[in-house]
Design a protein around this motif. Structure first.
Motif, PDB file in Angstrom:
ATOM      1  N   SER A   1       0.817  -1.214   0.000  1.00  0.00           N
ATOM      2  CA  SER A   1       0.000   0.000   0.000  1.00  0.00           C
ATOM      3  C   SER A   1       0.849   1.261   0.000  1.00  0.00           C
ATOM      4  O   SER A   1       0.326   2.351   0.167  1.00  0.00           O
ATOM      5  CB  SER A   1      -0.926   0.002   1.223  1.00  0.00           C
ATOM      6  OG  SER A   1      -0.177  -0.140   2.417  1.00  0.00           O
ATOM      7  N   ALA A   2       2.165   1.132  -0.162  1.00  0.00           N
ATOM      8  CA  ALA A   2       3.060   2.283  -0.150  1.00  0.00           C
ATOM      9  C   ALA A   2       4.239   2.007  -1.079  1.00  0.00           C
ATOM     10  O   ALA A   2       4.504   0.851  -1.431  1.00  0.00           O
ATOM     11  CB  ALA A   2       3.557   2.548   1.281  1.00  0.00           C
ATOM     12  N   PRO A   3       4.967   3.056  -1.493  1.00  0.00           N
ATOM     13  CA  PRO A   3       6.153   2.850  -2.330  1.00  0.00           C
ATOM     14  C   PRO A   3       7.246   2.092  -1.573  1.00  0.00           C
ATOM     15  O   PRO A   3       7.260   2.049  -0.343  1.00  0.00           O
ATOM     16  CB  PRO A   3       6.598   4.286  -2.662  1.00  0.00           C
ATOM     17  CG  PRO A   3       5.404   5.140  -2.397  1.00  0.00           C
ATOM     18  CD  PRO A   3       4.660   4.478  -1.288  1.00  0.00           C
TER      19      PRO A   3
ATOM     20  N   SER B   1       5.561  -6.817   2.361  1.00  0.00           N
ATOM     21  CA  SER B   1       5.112  -5.638   1.618  1.00  0.00           C
ATOM     22  C   SER B   1       6.254  -5.009   0.818  1.00  0.00           C
ATOM     23  O   SER B   1       6.054  -4.555  -0.309  1.00  0.00           O
ATOM     24  CB  SER B   1       4.514  -4.612   2.583  1.00  0.00           C
ATOM     25  OG  SER B   1       3.367  -5.126   3.218  1.00  0.00           O
ATOM     26  N   ALA B   2       7.451  -4.968   1.408  1.00  0.00           N
ATOM     27  CA  ALA B   2       8.603  -4.413   0.698  1.00  0.00           C
ATOM     28  C   ALA B   2       8.923  -5.241  -0.538  1.00  0.00           C
ATOM     29  O   ALA B   2       9.223  -4.696  -1.611  1.00  0.00           O
ATOM     30  CB  ALA B   2       9.808  -4.362   1.631  1.00  0.00           C
ATOM     31  N   ALA B   3       8.848  -6.559  -0.399  1.00  0.00           N
ATOM     32  CA  ALA B   3       9.118  -7.437  -1.532  1.00  0.00           C
ATOM     33  C   ALA B   3       8.098  -7.216  -2.644  1.00  0.00           C
ATOM     34  O   ALA B   3       8.453  -7.104  -3.821  1.00  0.00           O
ATOM     35  CB  ALA B   3       9.101  -8.891  -1.075  1.00  0.00           C
TER      36      ALA B   3
ATOM     37  N   GLU C   1       7.551  -2.466  -8.749  1.00  0.00           N
ATOM     38  CA  GLU C   1       8.396  -1.425  -9.343  1.00  0.00           C
ATOM     39  C   GLU C   1       9.437  -1.996 -10.300  1.00  0.00           C
ATOM     40  O   GLU C   1      10.316  -1.280 -10.766  1.00  0.00           O
ATOM     41  CB  GLU C   1       9.069  -0.626  -8.226  1.00  0.00           C
ATOM     42  CG  GLU C   1       8.084   0.182  -7.377  1.00  0.00           C
ATOM     43  CD  GLU C   1       8.747   0.968  -6.253  1.00  0.00           C
ATOM     44  OE1 GLU C   1       9.984   1.172  -6.316  1.00  0.00           O
ATOM     45  OE2 GLU C   1       8.042   1.390  -5.321  1.00  0.00           O
ATOM     46  N   GLY C   2       9.353  -3.300 -10.601  1.00  0.00           N
ATOM     47  CA  GLY C   2      10.261  -3.913 -11.556  1.00  0.00           C
ATOM     48  C   GLY C   2      11.632  -4.227 -10.999  1.00  0.00           C
ATOM     49  O   GLY C   2      12.587  -4.418 -11.771  1.00  0.00           O
TER      50      GLY C   2
ATOM     51  N   ALA D   1      13.325  -7.609  -4.655  1.00  0.00           N
ATOM     52  CA  ALA D   1      12.191  -8.372  -4.145  1.00  0.00           C
ATOM     53  C   ALA D   1      12.661  -9.730  -3.649  1.00  0.00           C
ATOM     54  O   ALA D   1      12.249 -10.198  -2.577  1.00  0.00           O
ATOM     55  CB  ALA D   1      11.137  -8.540  -5.232  1.00  0.00           C
ATOM     56  N   GLU D   2      13.537 -10.368  -4.409  1.00  0.00           N
ATOM     57  CA  GLU D   2      14.058 -11.672  -4.007  1.00  0.00           C
ATOM     58  C   GLU D   2      14.804 -11.587  -2.677  1.00  0.00           C
ATOM     59  O   GLU D   2      14.671 -12.465  -1.821  1.00  0.00           O
ATOM     60  CB  GLU D   2      14.975 -12.235  -5.093  1.00  0.00           C
ATOM     61  CG  GLU D   2      15.538 -13.608  -4.746  1.00  0.00           C
ATOM     62  CD  GLU D   2      16.280 -14.252  -5.894  1.00  0.00           C
ATOM     63  OE1 GLU D   2      16.799 -15.362  -5.699  1.00  0.00           O
ATOM     64  OE2 GLU D   2      16.335 -13.650  -6.992  1.00  0.00           O
TER      65      GLU D   2
END
Length: 298
Positions: A48-50, A74-76, A82-83, A88-89
């Motif tokens: 829900s956030a950048p 959420s960060a992942a 964001e590509g 993410a990994e």
């Protein structure tokens, strides 16, 4: 807080993020906004956030293990959106380690790690990760099913269409897949020959039922700049779908639907709505006199 109480959680999260990122807001209030954001994230199952917001939150040390799991997840997801599959990994790896320490299952995280490898074009790693989940009899059936589809998709995405077709065909009869996914595999298998020729995955004509309709005797027009008190002609269009529906009702109640029926032509533009558009039995056409709503050209 008012938005939260109203159940408008995404908007509430956006407000908390804005407070956190505003340097003119007192530090104590920014800290409170951060904590409230984490609380809301327990009720929202998407980022829900950048990414930079989660990165800032993760630098703080006072989070419980449960909170940290939510932040890492959420960060992942934010990184993936964001590509930034490699970032993410990394977050998913941290999440898997934390879950493992707590004795929690990591199948869903493993599936996300496979997605990350696929997004980076690391086909061998992606396939191995997908197969690991698919072959684990303790994993939930729906995740095993998704993992098998993911495995087959790596051949399609790497443009090995012959191998992709073979993989999808094998899954179409695999009982480890839920029925919907077996159908998807069957559809994908039949599409690979088209994709190999540079064509779209699906031929739209194959999924349409051709209906022979009579030429409408009456046309009503709807446009964003129209007026529901207008007659609904091309030069004086109606403004809303309700206006067109009511015009058809008046026609039926008066002289009746003409032979060939009525076509409502909806011109392009923005039609703001606050309620659903409702049609009732009385709004139906008749044999040889259909009522058709269709998009206008342009």
């Amino acid at each position: 807080l008012a938005r939260r109480l109203q159940g408008r959680l995404p908007e509430a999260c956006a407000e908390f993020v804005a407070l956190m990122q505003n340097p003119q807001v007192p530090a104590l209030l920014r800290d409170g906004a951060a904590r409230m954001l984490v609380v809301q994230m327990k009720n929202i199952h998407w980022a829900s956030a950048p990414l930079d917001v989660y990165q800032a939150l993760l630098t703080q040390q006072e989070w419980t293990d449960e909170d940290r799991q939510i932040l890492l997840d959420s960060a992942a997801e934010a990184a993936f959106i964001e590509g930034k599959a490699r970032q993410a990994e990394d977050y998913y790896r941290q999440l898997a380690a934390l879950k493992t320490q707590k004795g929690l299952p990591v199948w869903e995280v493993g599936l996300q790690l496979a997605h990350c490898s696929r997004a980076q074009g690391d086909w061998d790693t992606a396939r191995a990760r997908y197969r690991e989940i698919a072959d684990d009899t303790k994993a939930p059936p729906e995740l095993r099913s998704l993992a098998l589809l993911g495995w087959a998709s790596t051949y399609e995405l790497s443009e090995d269409f012959a191998a992709a077709k073979q993989a999808y065909e094998s899954l179409a009869g695999d009982d480890r897949l839920i029925p919907l996914h077996r159908w998807e595999a069957q559809e994908a298998a039949s599409a690979m020959d088209r994709v190999a020729r540079g064509l779209p995955r699906r031929d739209p004509a194959e999924h349409r039922t051709r209906v022979d309709l009579p030429q409408p005797a009456t046309r009503l027009y709807v446009a964003p700049d129209g007026d529901d008190s207008a007659p609904g002609t091309a030069d004086q269009p109606l403004a809303t779908l309700e206006g067109a529906r009511d015009a058809v009702r008046r026609l039926k109640a008066g002289s009746g639907l003409p032979e060939g029926g009525v076509a409502v032509i909806i011109r392009g533009g923005i039609y703001p709505r606050t309620t659903a558009w409702e049609l009732e039995e009385q709004d139906s056409g008749e044999d040889g006199r259909p009522v058709i709503y269709q998009a206008g050209e342009g």
